[in-house]
Design an enzyme around this catalytic site. Structure first.
Site, PDB file in Angstrom:
ATOM      1  N   SER A 101       0.819  -1.209   0.000  1.00  0.00           N
ATOM      2  CA  SER A 101       0.000   0.000   0.000  1.00  0.00           C
ATOM      3  C   SER A 101       0.854   1.261   0.000  1.00  0.00           C
ATOM      4  O   SER A 101       2.055   1.231   0.292  1.00  0.00           O
ATOM      5  CB  SER A 101      -0.911   0.025   1.228  1.00  0.00           C
ATOM      6  OG  SER A 101      -0.154   0.296   2.395  1.00  0.00           O
ATOM      7  N   ASP A 107      -1.380  -1.015  -3.828  1.00  0.00           N
ATOM      8  CA  ASP A 107      -2.709  -0.879  -3.255  1.00  0.00           C
ATOM      9  C   ASP A 107      -2.955   0.544  -2.753  1.00  0.00           C
ATOM     10  O   ASP A 107      -2.078   1.154  -2.139  1.00  0.00           O
ATOM     11  CB  ASP A 107      -2.849  -1.874  -2.093  1.00  0.00           C
ATOM     12  CG  ASP A 107      -4.246  -1.930  -1.519  1.00  0.00           C
ATOM     13  OD1 ASP A 107      -5.208  -1.850  -2.301  1.00  0.00           O
ATOM     14  OD2 ASP A 107      -4.381  -2.075  -0.286  1.00  0.00           O
ATOM     15  N   HIS A 108      -4.152   1.054  -3.008  1.00  0.00           N
ATOM     16  CA  HIS A 108      -4.617   2.334  -2.470  1.00  0.00           C
ATOM     17  C   HIS A 108      -3.654   3.491  -2.711  1.00  0.00           C
ATOM     18  O   HIS A 108      -3.335   4.250  -1.794  1.00  0.00           O
ATOM     19  CB  HIS A 108      -4.901   2.210  -0.974  1.00  0.00           C
ATOM     20  CG  HIS A 108      -6.262   1.657  -0.687  1.00  0.00           C
ATOM     21  ND1 HIS A 108      -7.423   2.350  -0.943  1.00  0.00           N
ATOM     22  CD2 HIS A 108      -6.638   0.464  -0.195  1.00  0.00           C
ATOM     23  CE1 HIS A 108      -8.465   1.598  -0.605  1.00  0.00           C
ATOM     24  NE2 HIS A 108      -8.017   0.444  -0.157  1.00  0.00           N
ATOM     25  N   ASP A 154      -6.739   5.089  -6.167  1.00  0.00           N
ATOM     26  CA  ASP A 154      -7.867   5.353  -5.284  1.00  0.00           C
ATOM     27  C   ASP A 154      -8.158   6.852  -5.230  1.00  0.00           C
ATOM     28  O   ASP A 154      -7.461   7.615  -4.570  1.00  0.00           O
ATOM     29  CB  ASP A 154      -7.549   4.818  -3.882  1.00  0.00           C
ATOM     30  CG  ASP A 154      -8.668   5.065  -2.885  1.00  0.00           C
ATOM     31  OD1 ASP A 154      -9.721   5.577  -3.299  1.00  0.00           O
ATOM     32  OD2 ASP A 154      -8.480   4.740  -1.702  1.00  0.00           O
ATOM     33  N   GLU A 172     -11.796   2.458  -7.368  1.00  0.00           N
ATOM     34  CA  GLU A 172     -12.726   2.316  -6.255  1.00  0.00           C
ATOM     35  C   GLU A 172     -13.865   3.303  -6.400  1.00  0.00           C
ATOM     36  O   GLU A 172     -13.663   4.454  -6.789  1.00  0.00           O
ATOM     37  CB  GLU A 172     -11.979   2.555  -4.937  1.00  0.00           C
ATOM     38  CG  GLU A 172     -12.840   2.423  -3.696  1.00  0.00           C
ATOM     39  CD  GLU A 172     -12.004   2.420  -2.425  1.00  0.00           C
ATOM     40  OE1 GLU A 172     -12.147   3.372  -1.639  1.00  0.00           O
ATOM     41  OE2 GLU A 172     -11.209   1.484  -2.228  1.00  0.00           O
ATOM     42  N   HIS A 230     -12.635  -4.852  -0.508  1.00  0.00           N
ATOM     43  CA  HIS A 230     -11.689  -4.283   0.444  1.00  0.00           C
ATOM     44  C   HIS A 230     -12.267  -4.436   1.851  1.00  0.00           C
ATOM     45  O   HIS A 230     -13.456  -4.643   2.032  1.00  0.00           O
ATOM     46  CB  HIS A 230     -11.434  -2.813   0.135  1.00  0.00           C
ATOM     47  CG  HIS A 230     -10.556  -2.586  -1.060  1.00  0.00           C
ATOM     48  ND1 HIS A 230      -9.528  -1.666  -1.066  1.00  0.00           N
ATOM     49  CD2 HIS A 230     -10.530  -3.166  -2.280  1.00  0.00           C
ATOM     50  CE1 HIS A 230      -8.930  -1.681  -2.243  1.00  0.00           C
ATOM     51  NE2 HIS A 230      -9.528  -2.582  -2.999  1.00  0.00           N
ATOM     52  N   ASN A 286      -9.321  -8.654  -0.524  1.00  0.00           N
ATOM     53  CA  ASN A 286      -8.195  -7.953   0.088  1.00  0.00           C
ATOM     54  C   ASN A 286      -8.194  -8.130   1.611  1.00  0.00           C
ATOM     55  O   ASN A 286      -9.199  -7.835   2.263  1.00  0.00           O
ATOM     56  CB  ASN A 286      -8.274  -6.454  -0.216  1.00  0.00           C
ATOM     57  CG  ASN A 286      -7.878  -6.112  -1.632  1.00  0.00           C
ATOM     58  OD1 ASN A 286      -7.909  -6.954  -2.528  1.00  0.00           O
ATOM     59  ND2 ASN A 286      -7.521  -4.868  -1.857  1.00  0.00           N
TER      60      ASN A 286
END
Length: 286
Positions: free
Chosen positions: A41, A74-75, A96, A126, A195, A217
């Site tokens: 992340s 991620d994110h 994101d 997202e 998520h 996730n």
């Protein structure tokens, strides 16, 4: 990523912060004989001071693994981080922008998706609800029609949707809207991503996958497992100073839990107790 998704009922995607957890995730996947996604992340990257150290280690682990392993960003809320991840060899990213207004989310995601696709990589986005609320805040649900428009306009390859889970939950007590998952899966025709799965009991994960979730996730739950094992070991030997003494049991505990969760995600466990636990339990086998 497409090949990994095609080969499984659903794919487990596990976040790591330290090398030991990344090693444990791969070991658990090998024991389960299932492909896996290693997720790094934006917050974890900040902890390491940049994308290269942790990403390089994860990519080498993926190359050496006996199962298919995909390294995923991620994110990421920072477009420059997406570019940096692509530069070091990551070929699956999540951008994101769900905290922005719907129009801003769509515009920025479409631009990032175009760059990611030009690099030959795969992009996840997202979407929560119109108005810019985060996708995993309490009570938020993704609107099916809005999600379809978003996917069409941005060209993303997968979508994280709000169906009842929340990030950073320590209790596995979330109730998912399986009817909404099924409607989203039927309408969107791209992989749906759950998520906040740390807050969902095994039976809920199984139900979500059956309804149409394709990427699950999990991050906080593995941190809980690691920390509990390390605390137990330090309690037994409070004079221990060699980190290998207490990190090894933590790594082993995480590997075992990844194996168990992959049995649920891939369908080798079921809601009748074979590898699945009921809501409110601590994650041990029923």
């Amino acid at each position: 990523m497409p090949e990994l998704l095609a080969a499984h009922r659903a794919v487990g995607a596990f976040n790591f912060i330290t090398l030991e957890v990344a090693e444990a995730i791969v070991a658990g996947a090998e024991a389960a004989e299932a492909g896996v996604i290693l997720q790094l992340s934006q917050n974890a990257i900040a902890f390491h001071g940049g994308v290269a150290p942790a990403a390089s280690a994860a990519l080498r682990l993926a190359e050496a693994a006996r199962v298919d392993v995909v390294v995923h960003l991620d994110h990421a809320t920072d477009e420059s981080l997406v570019d940096a991840a692509l530069a070091v060899g990551i070929r699956s990213v999540m951008f994101d922008a769900a905290h922005l207004t719907d129009a801003e989310n769509l515009e920025r995601t479409a631009a990032v998706a175009a760059r990611v696709h030009a690099a030959g990589a795969w992009v996840e986005a997202e979407l929560g609800e119109i108005g810019g609320k985060g996708a995993h805040a309490p009570g938020v649900r993704t609107d099916v029609a809005e999600a379809a428009r978003f996917v069409e306009a941005t060209g993303v390859d997968a979508l994280a949707v709000a169906v009842g889970s929340e990030h950073a939950m320590r209790e596995r007590s979330a109730t998912l809207d399986e009817d909404l998952i099924a409607r989203l899966a039927a309408e969107l025709r791209i992989p749906l991503v759950l998520h906040g799965s740390s807050g969902v009991a095994d039976a809920g994960i199984d139900g979500a996958v059956r309804a149409g979730m394709r990427k699950i996730n999990i991050g906080t739950h593995l941190n809980t497992v690691l920390t509990a094992a390390v605390r137990d070991e330090l309690g037994r030997d409070p004079d221990a100073i060699d980190p290998r003494r207490w990190l090894a049991p933590g790594r082993a505990a995480v590997a075992a839990e990844v194996h168990r969760l992959l049995d649920v995600i891939t369908g080798r466990g079921d809601a009748n107790g074979h590898g699945v636990v009921a809501a409110g339990t601590n994650g041990a086998r029923a």
